[in-house]
Design a protein around this motif. Structure first.
Motif, PDB file in Angstrom:
ATOM      1  N   VAL A 166      68.185  66.474 -25.898  1.00 15.25           N
ATOM      2  CA  VAL A 166      67.473  65.231 -26.191  1.00 15.25           C
ATOM      3  C   VAL A 166      67.723  64.164 -25.140  1.00 15.25           C
ATOM      4  O   VAL A 166      68.845  63.960 -24.699  1.00 15.25           O
ATOM      5  CB  VAL A 166      67.888  64.700 -27.576  1.00 15.25           C
ATOM      6  N   ALA A 167      66.658  63.503 -24.740  1.00 12.79           N
ATOM      7  CA  ALA A 167      66.755  62.269 -23.962  1.00 12.79           C
ATOM      8  C   ALA A 167      66.363  61.148 -24.910  1.00 12.79           C
ATOM      9  O   ALA A 167      65.195  60.996 -25.252  1.00 12.79           O
ATOM     10  CB  ALA A 167      65.826  62.303 -22.752  1.00 12.79           C
ATOM     11  N   ALA A 168      67.346  60.402 -25.401  1.00 14.99           N
ATOM     12  CA  ALA A 168      67.084  59.384 -26.415  1.00 14.99           C
ATOM     13  C   ALA A 168      66.319  58.211 -25.833  1.00 14.99           C
ATOM     14  O   ALA A 168      66.248  58.021 -24.623  1.00 14.99           O
ATOM     15  CB  ALA A 168      68.399  58.910 -27.029  1.00 14.99           C
ATOM     16  N   GLN A 169      65.768  57.401 -26.723  1.00 17.44           N
ATOM     17  CA  GLN A 169      64.953  56.248 -26.349  1.00 17.44           C
ATOM     18  C   GLN A 169      63.816  56.641 -25.414  1.00 17.44           C
ATOM     19  O   GLN A 169      63.506  55.944 -24.447  1.00 17.44           O
ATOM     20  CB  GLN A 169      65.797  55.137 -25.706  1.00 17.44           C
ATOM     21  N   GLY A 170      63.244  57.787 -25.679  1.00 19.88           N
ATOM     22  CA  GLY A 170      62.083  58.203 -24.912  1.00 19.88           C
ATOM     23  C   GLY A 170      62.395  58.576 -23.489  1.00 19.88           C
ATOM     24  O   GLY A 170      61.508  58.639 -22.645  1.00 19.88           O
ATOM     25  N   GLY A 171      63.650  58.859 -23.173  1.00 16.02           N
ATOM     26  CA  GLY A 171      63.998  59.262 -21.822  1.00 16.02           C
ATOM     27  C   GLY A 171      64.462  58.117 -20.963  1.00 16.02           C
ATOM     28  O   GLY A 171      64.543  58.239 -19.740  1.00 16.02           O
ATOM     29  N   ALA A 172      64.789  56.976 -21.555  1.00 16.27           N
ATOM     30  CA  ALA A 172      65.270  55.829 -20.791  1.00 16.27           C
ATOM     31  C   ALA A 172      66.743  55.625 -21.071  1.00 16.27           C
ATOM     32  O   ALA A 172      67.135  55.343 -22.198  1.00 16.27           O
ATOM     33  CB  ALA A 172      64.495  54.577 -21.170  1.00 16.27           C
ATOM     34  N   GLU A 173      67.564  55.821 -20.072  1.00 18.71           N
ATOM     35  CA  GLU A 173      68.996  55.657 -20.263  1.00 18.71           C
ATOM     36  C   GLU A 173      69.329  54.167 -20.359  1.00 18.71           C
ATOM     37  O   GLU A 173      69.031  53.386 -19.460  1.00 18.71           O
ATOM     38  CB  GLU A 173      69.747  56.295 -19.091  1.00 18.71           C
ATOM     39  N   GLY A 315      71.389  75.980 -16.797  1.00 17.36           N
ATOM     40  CA  GLY A 315      72.661  75.471 -17.279  1.00 17.36           C
ATOM     41  C   GLY A 315      72.966  75.825 -18.716  1.00 17.36           C
ATOM     42  O   GLY A 315      72.225  75.487 -19.630  1.00 17.36           O
ATOM     43  N   GLY A 316      74.071  76.553 -18.917  1.00 16.76           N
ATOM     44  CA  GLY A 316      74.511  76.863 -20.268  1.00 16.76           C
ATOM     45  C   GLY A 316      73.490  77.690 -21.023  1.00 16.76           C
ATOM     46  O   GLY A 316      72.804  78.540 -20.471  1.00 16.76           O
ATOM     47  N   SER A 317      73.404  77.407 -22.316  1.00 19.09           N
ATOM     48  CA  SER A 317      72.500  78.171 -23.175  1.00 19.09           C
ATOM     49  C   SER A 317      71.292  77.356 -23.604  1.00 19.09           C
ATOM     50  O   SER A 317      70.541  77.776 -24.474  1.00 19.09           O
ATOM     51  CB  SER A 317      73.259  78.645 -24.429  1.00 19.09           C
ATOM     52  N   GLN A 318      71.104  76.188 -23.002  1.00 16.87           N
ATOM     53  CA  GLN A 318      69.992  75.325 -23.396  1.00 16.87           C
ATOM     54  C   GLN A 318      68.651  75.999 -23.134  1.00 16.87           C
ATOM     55  O   GLN A 318      68.467  76.701 -22.137  1.00 16.87           O
ATOM     56  CB  GLN A 318      70.048  74.000 -22.637  1.00 16.87           C
ATOM     57  N   VAL A 319      67.719  75.786 -24.045  1.00 17.58           N
ATOM     58  CA  VAL A 319      66.395  76.379 -23.885  1.00 17.58           C
ATOM     59  C   VAL A 319      65.292  75.327 -23.959  1.00 17.58           C
ATOM     60  O   VAL A 319      64.115  75.676 -23.949  1.00 17.58           O
ATOM     61  CB  VAL A 319      66.132  77.461 -24.950  1.00 17.58           C
ATOM     62  N   GLY A 320      65.646  74.046 -24.001  1.00 18.50           N
ATOM     63  CA  GLY A 320      64.617  73.022 -24.045  1.00 18.50           C
ATOM     64  C   GLY A 320      65.191  71.624 -23.985  1.00 18.50           C
ATOM     65  O   GLY A 320      66.370  71.403 -24.284  1.00 18.50           O
ATOM     66  N   PHE A 321      64.364  70.678 -23.557  1.00 18.75           N
ATOM     67  CA  PHE A 321      64.720  69.262 -23.522  1.00 18.75           C
ATOM     68  C   PHE A 321      63.497  68.464 -23.968  1.00 18.75           C
ATOM     69  O   PHE A 321      62.360  68.859 -23.717  1.00 18.75           O
ATOM     70  CB  PHE A 321      65.135  68.818 -22.119  1.00 18.75           C
ATOM     71  N   ALA A 322      63.743  67.340 -24.623  1.00 21.00           N
ATOM     72  CA  ALA A 322      62.630  66.523 -25.091  1.00 21.00           C
ATOM     73  C   ALA A 322      63.039  65.068 -25.192  1.00 21.00           C
ATOM     74  O   ALA A 322      64.219  64.743 -25.333  1.00 21.00           O
ATOM     75  CB  ALA A 322      62.139  67.010 -26.457  1.00 21.00           C
ATOM     76  N   SER A 323      62.048  64.191 -25.106  1.00 27.61           N
ATOM     77  CA  SER A 323      62.254  62.766 -25.332  1.00 27.61           C
ATOM     78  C   SER A 323      62.240  62.501 -26.834  1.00 27.61           C
ATOM     79  O   SER A 323      61.444  63.076 -27.567  1.00 27.61           O
ATOM     80  CB  SER A 323      61.145  61.943 -24.667  1.00 27.61           C
ATOM     81  N   ALA A 324      63.121  61.604 -27.280  1.00 26.98           N
ATOM     82  CA  ALA A 324      63.193  61.284 -28.708  1.00 26.98           C
ATOM     83  C   ALA A 324      63.301  59.780 -28.894  1.00 26.98           C
ATOM     84  O   ALA A 324      64.375  59.226 -28.749  1.00 26.98           O
ATOM     85  CB  ALA A 324      64.401  61.978 -29.344  1.00 26.98           C
ATOM     86  N   PRO A 325      62.188  59.118 -29.222  1.00 24.90           N
ATOM     87  CA  PRO A 325      60.821  59.646 -29.305  1.00 24.90           C
ATOM     88  C   PRO A 325      60.196  59.702 -27.921  1.00 24.90           C
ATOM     89  O   PRO A 325      60.820  59.326 -26.936  1.00 24.90           O
ATOM     90  CB  PRO A 325      60.124  58.616 -30.195  1.00 24.90           C
ATOM     91  N   GLY A 326      58.983  60.173 -27.841  1.00 21.25           N
ATOM     92  CA  GLY A 326      58.313  60.244 -26.553  1.00 21.25           C
ATOM     93  C   GLY A 326      57.172  61.233 -26.571  1.00 21.25           C
ATOM     94  O   GLY A 326      56.721  61.676 -27.624  1.00 21.25           O
TER      95      GLY A 326
END
Length: 406
Positions: A166-173, A315-326
């Motif tokens: 997850v990239a929280a806040q829609g992908g904005a750090e 990297g690792g066992s990750q199979v996906g990334f998403a913006s939350a929300p976004g």
């Protein structure tokens, strides 16, 4: 002399291969019914016969096809050479053996190469057979694993494959409160972030088409983009994905439940489909999740359509990334086997899209159960009560996307 039927057979094979290379997605969709029948036949055989008998059947079937194809190509090729001019004949004699033994050896090598190519491609065909198939994880054949062990090993790798996606806040750090604020189009009776007037018109003011939109039922438009060397959604995956969202326990103004998922992964309208480059992300940067969410890839669809990019997740066992929300997500092309009613990638895509439209649940991005739990598990293929409550309040929107990316 080759018969007209033989010439037509060889021409059809050459034409089909050429079309698949030039238009893989479009031709693949046309061949989906026939391909589905073949896959079902392979799956039935794998479940009915003993393991050794299944492998022998596949080998003999492939061998027969290879011999027939080689024979027909040889007859048509011989007839074509006889009619060719002197220069063409000299070139052909130069690149092919001139003795009967040499020609036989050439044909034998062609058959062996065809068999090797078929076996190499077999995992891509049978990788989508389903959870009960003895060869569902055929990619492990090369490691010497028997099907049962391959399936068990695949299940062992399911743990936490979605925990850091997850990239929280829609992908904005470190996004500010202003960047998080989302200006929802109104009036929006069904809460799908699409103005009622847009849905009735079937198009946004900016020109994004909304085919089959319904202002009284939630619609979710998703554009799929494929990196090089990835597999487009199969017919089974498309149907399963739409059914999963149609079964979501979300209430609509028209009295129905569920969300209508619209999928576009063709280039007919200039968007969706093959990106034309390899996609490989690690998720270490928050920008990874929306780096493909651009005007070039989506045009007027931005902030109206979600985007799922299929590629390699490193990297690792990750199979996906998403913006939350976004509106952006990236999922791995890998198609594993697991004990579920939907294909593996459908589970992952559903998880990532839910991050997009749910955002945070009880202060976090994952739930302890359901689709948004951090594991791909058949027992978690449902919408948790907490996520259900969020969805019934309307699909979450991202102020970051709205203000910075659209």
């Amino acid at each position: 002399m080759a018969h007209p039927a033989e010439s037509a057979f060889v021409g059809a094979i050459i034409g089909l291969v050429t079309a698949l290379i030039a238009f893989p997605t479009r031709v693949g969709r046309l061949l989906a019914p026939a391909g589905g029948a073949v896959v079902e036949g392979i799956r039935w055989t794998s479940e009915t016969l003993p393991y050794w008998a299944f492998i022998l059947t596949i080998f003999l079937g492939t061998l027969i096809v290879a011999v027939v194809v080689a024979y027909e190509f040889a007859r048509v090729g011989y007839a074509a050479v006889r009619r060719a001019g002197p220069r063409t004949k000299r070139i052909i004699r130069f690149v092919t053996p001139n003795t009967p033994i040499g020609k036989a050896a050439f044909a034998f090598c062609f058959t062996i190469l065809f068999l090797i190519g078929s076996v190499w491609a077999l995992p891509y065909v049978i990788g989508d057979l389903g959870e009960n198939s003895a060869v569902s994880n055929a990619g492990n054949f090369t490691s010497g694993d028997d099907p049962k062990s391959a399936l068990e090993n695949a299940n062992d790798r399911m743990n936490d494959v979605l925990s850091g996606d997850v990239a929280a806040q829609g992908g904005a750090e470190g996004a500010s409160d202003d960047e998080r604020a989302y200006d929802r189009p109104r009036p929006d009776g069904d809460g799908d972030r699409l103005k009622d007037s847009w849905e009735r018109a079937g198009e946004t003011p900016g020109g994004a088409e909304l085919p089959d939109a319904d202002p009284d039922r939630m619609d979710l438009y998703v554009q799929f983009d494929y990196g090089s060397y990835t597999h487009p959604l199969s017919q089974r995956e498309r149907q399963a994905l739409k059914q999963v969202w149609a079964d979501m326990p979300v209430e609509n103004p028209d009295g129905s439940t569920g969300i209508t998922l619209h999928i576009d992964d063709e280039r007919d309208d200039g968007y969706g489909g093959a990106i034309g480059a390899e996609v490989s992300v690690s998720g270490e940067r928050v920008e990874d999740v929306h780096q493909y969410y651009t005007a070039q890839n989506l045009g007027p669809r931005r902030c109206h359509y979600h985007q799922v990019v299929v590629g390699e997740v490193r990297g690792g066992s990750q199979v996906g990334f998403a913006s939350a929300p976004g509106f952006g997500s990236v999922v791995d092309d890998e198609r594993r086997a697991y004990d579920g009613d939907v294909p593996f990638r459908v589970h992952v895509i559903t998880h990532e899209l839910l991050h997009n439209v749910v955002g945070e649940v009880d202060g976090g991005t994952h739930t302890s159960e359901g689709w948004l739990s951090p594991t791909v598990d058949a027992d978690e293929a449902f919408l948790s009560d907490a996520a259900k409550e969020e969805l019934n309040d309307g699909l979450a929107g991202s102020g970051y996307y709205q203000q910075n990316l659209c």
